[in-house]
Design an enzyme around this catalytic site. Sequence first.
Site, PDB file in Angstrom:
ATOM      1  N   HIS A 106       4.469   3.948  13.518  1.00 21.36           N
ATOM      2  CA  HIS A 106       3.372   4.400  12.653  1.00 21.36           C
ATOM      3  C   HIS A 106       2.009   4.034  13.200  1.00 21.36           C
ATOM      4  O   HIS A 106       0.999   4.573  12.775  1.00 21.36           O
ATOM      5  CB  HIS A 106       3.537   3.848  11.244  1.00 21.36           C
ATOM      6  CG  HIS A 106       2.932   2.490  11.030  1.00 21.36           C
ATOM      7  ND1 HIS A 106       3.347   1.385  11.720  1.00 21.36           N
ATOM      8  CD2 HIS A 106       1.943   2.070  10.215  1.00 21.36           C
ATOM      9  CE1 HIS A 106       2.640   0.337  11.332  1.00 21.36           C
ATOM     10  NE2 HIS A 106       1.778   0.721  10.424  1.00 21.36           N
ATOM     11  N   ASP A 140       0.869  -1.181   0.000  1.00 20.89           N
ATOM     12  CA  ASP A 140       0.000   0.000   0.000  1.00 20.89           C
ATOM     13  C   ASP A 140       0.907   1.232   0.000  1.00 20.89           C
ATOM     14  O   ASP A 140       1.176   1.837   1.030  1.00 20.89           O
ATOM     15  CB  ASP A 140      -0.899  -0.009   1.224  1.00 20.89           C
ATOM     16  CG  ASP A 140      -1.999   1.030   1.105  1.00 20.89           C
ATOM     17  OD1 ASP A 140      -2.020   1.749   0.083  1.00 20.89           O
ATOM     18  OD2 ASP A 140      -2.815   1.135   2.032  1.00 20.89           O
ATOM     19  N   ASN A 147      -7.123  -2.151   7.340  1.00 22.54           N
ATOM     20  CA  ASN A 147      -6.985  -1.334   8.550  1.00 22.54           C
ATOM     21  C   ASN A 147      -7.289   0.139   8.307  1.00 22.54           C
ATOM     22  O   ASN A 147      -7.049   0.963   9.161  1.00 22.54           O
ATOM     23  CB  ASN A 147      -5.578  -1.500   9.138  1.00 22.54           C
ATOM     24  CG  ASN A 147      -4.498  -1.100   8.152  1.00 22.54           C
ATOM     25  OD1 ASN A 147      -4.793  -0.846   6.976  1.00 22.54           O
ATOM     26  ND2 ASN A 147      -3.269  -1.046   8.608  1.00 22.54           N
ATOM     27  N   SER A 158      -5.501   7.424  19.549  1.00 24.03           N
ATOM     28  CA  SER A 158      -4.477   7.770  18.567  1.00 24.03           C
ATOM     29  C   SER A 158      -3.628   8.885  19.163  1.00 24.03           C
ATOM     30  O   SER A 158      -4.033   9.528  20.127  1.00 24.03           O
ATOM     31  CB  SER A 158      -5.116   8.268  17.272  1.00 24.03           C
ATOM     32  OG  SER A 158      -5.914   7.272  16.711  1.00 24.03           O
TER      33      SER A 158
END
Lengths: 506, 249
Positions: free
Chosen positions: A429, A120, A227, A410
Amino acid sequence: MVVRPYNDELKYLEKVSDHCWRIKKGFQPNMNVEGCFYVNSRLERLMLEELKNSCRPGAVGGFLPGVKQIANVAALPGIVGRSIGLPDIHSGYGFAIGNMAAFDMNDPLSVVSPGGVGFDINCGVRLLRTNLYEKDVQPVKEQLAQSLFDHIPVGVGSKGIIPMNARDLEEALEMGMDWSLREGYVWAEDKEHCEEYGRMLNADPAKVSMRAKKGGLPQLGTLGAGNHYAEIQVVDEIYDKWSASKMGIEEKGQVVVMIHSGSRGFGHQVATDALVQMEKAMKRDKIETNDRQLACARINSVEGQDYLKAMAAAANFAWVNRSSMTFLTRQAFAKMFNTTPDDLDMHVIYDVSHNIAKVENHMVDGKERKLLVHRKGSTRAFPPHHPLIPVDYQLTGQPVLVGGTMGTCSYVLTGTEQGMQETFGSTCHGAGRALSRAKSRRNLDYKDVLDKLDQLGIAIRVASPKLVMEEAPESYKDVTDVVDTCHAAGISKKCIKMRPIAVIKG
Amino acid sequence: MLSLKMKLEVLGHPGFTEVVISDRKEFANTVLWLEDQKIRLYSIEDRCKLRNVDNPEVWKEGYLKYCADLNMPPLETRQEQLSWILSYAVRLDFLDDPDQFASINSKQVPPQSNGKQTQQKVQAIFEGNINTQEKAFVDAVRLLASKLNVPHHPNHLLQLEAIARVVHERLSPAAKDRKPVLGKPFPFDKGNDVVSSNDPALDLPMRILRLLQIQSLRELQTHINETIVAVQNITANPKTDTKLGKVGF
């Protein structure tokens, strides 16, 4: 692969500090440099368990353990410094996800590897701020989630609502975010707050196969599956008040939107095409690697250059994709609150890429060198005053956006000088997988996962509910462990923590 | 001030961080130290007037003669004078053993502005009809500087450059119309950026230079954004077509 008993393997690993391990030469054959990885005690256990399991007699199949993959990367030609594993590392194709490695551009033998970028290409995270607070959004969060879901198509085989023809795509591949700007989908300030200013200049759409373009065209402006997600989040904690205010985050409770997406099927096809070409190049140039999955080509070979140009086009695709979703998000919010995105102050805080290879200058052994830096599942984290970060963040350091897993928090971190010296300005990440997708499907029930989110008060819209257990928090490492390790190791600094109140997923 | 302290430091002055030039006595002591240790223009007996620090009249007479004997050009402020004496002392120190510094040469130092550019700009404005070295011009610059609180510099053209910057930033119509900066000010010596924590003489000027650099970068970026918006006014035509949308599985 060398097969040794677990205790013999451990002799090659040395804990150098509370949060850093060294992988000595000889752990895998032909290592040109040493490896290292960053972990805290909990992540360390996961890491070593994985290695232990692979040492059991008869253990075959699946990916190699992460530590072994770091060491195999250290054996690639032209690598400089160290092969570095970040705290969220887990096994991937060739390179582990969460592995970064830099190659000397002036060494004719140096290689570029699609496995070091990932399938990706330019998967990344974008964070939009708003001037809304939790109390404004809570009463309408279900409607807002639905509105986002209607605007941003999700799931495998989804199609975007921004009309595009083949010529538009060619232009978008070449121009990246400049295309979105020209067409008026985004604001001038968005470009300013995007890594690489949203455009890789070496992109060449002619190096991309027809197959990739055909598949990619209808997918622009879609979130994708796996995801990837769009989340409405609330600021839960501010660790560095001053840096946060530079990002326009003033207080707890402020609402932000996080978009995690990449180049969809387009990037996947570019990577697949390149791997085929590279296998041929490896035979011709007699490049030997420890793992067949580490297919690579010399940077200056035709195959290497073609891949870099096609990868750049895929990176541009991803930026246009995230820009289109930014546009759609702003529309959804503006409609819901009956105002304009301007009045909602919906600026892009930053946009990071965590699957990409880029040419950067770094200090190696006291000298400035031009390197090709592979970051796979690793985010660039440049320190204050670095010329490649936006002027607004010159004093704080680059914002690093770390997306958690569905239903967990997050983080926003900032880059540090120490990170620049130790990890070529790279950090973690995300959470990083702990269970494989298949294992999660076996062990968890999707209804339980959805119920749990409901109990947490998180609105969710999902295209394929039967796959949500793959993305359940239980399938991942704890993102807080990952971020705390980066903070403690000094390779980036904690700034803001957010928690989700609504999730849109593939 | 910093450059003075740096020069004192390289000459090995014992209390270089604490010297306050505005204090007459400290100034006198510093000059005496320089003559005693570095310059040694006079014999020890001839230094008695300079040594008479506690008697301002006598000292002043001795000091003026000393300046004349050193062939110091006419300088107005004590700061300039001390700076000149320090430079002279540094030069003597250097000439004692020039080979020691052979590796440090001008090739490593970028050329410094000497006011030539300012002179050219002034000439361009007045179409060559002005003499920038004329006394009336110099006086006007000095007067302007004192009105605007611009620090003194021996080269009036450099001072004019600084004045131009102050006018541009604070007094021009564009600057006056600018919206006031809101929010809490942040002390610029605190932040995530490491400069040189063990050397305050380097830390402070570096931070100031970096802030100035950031300011001009911000200006450039704003211009870029304005240009993009201007072009967008012509090219932008965002469209959506919900009929195309398809949610996957």
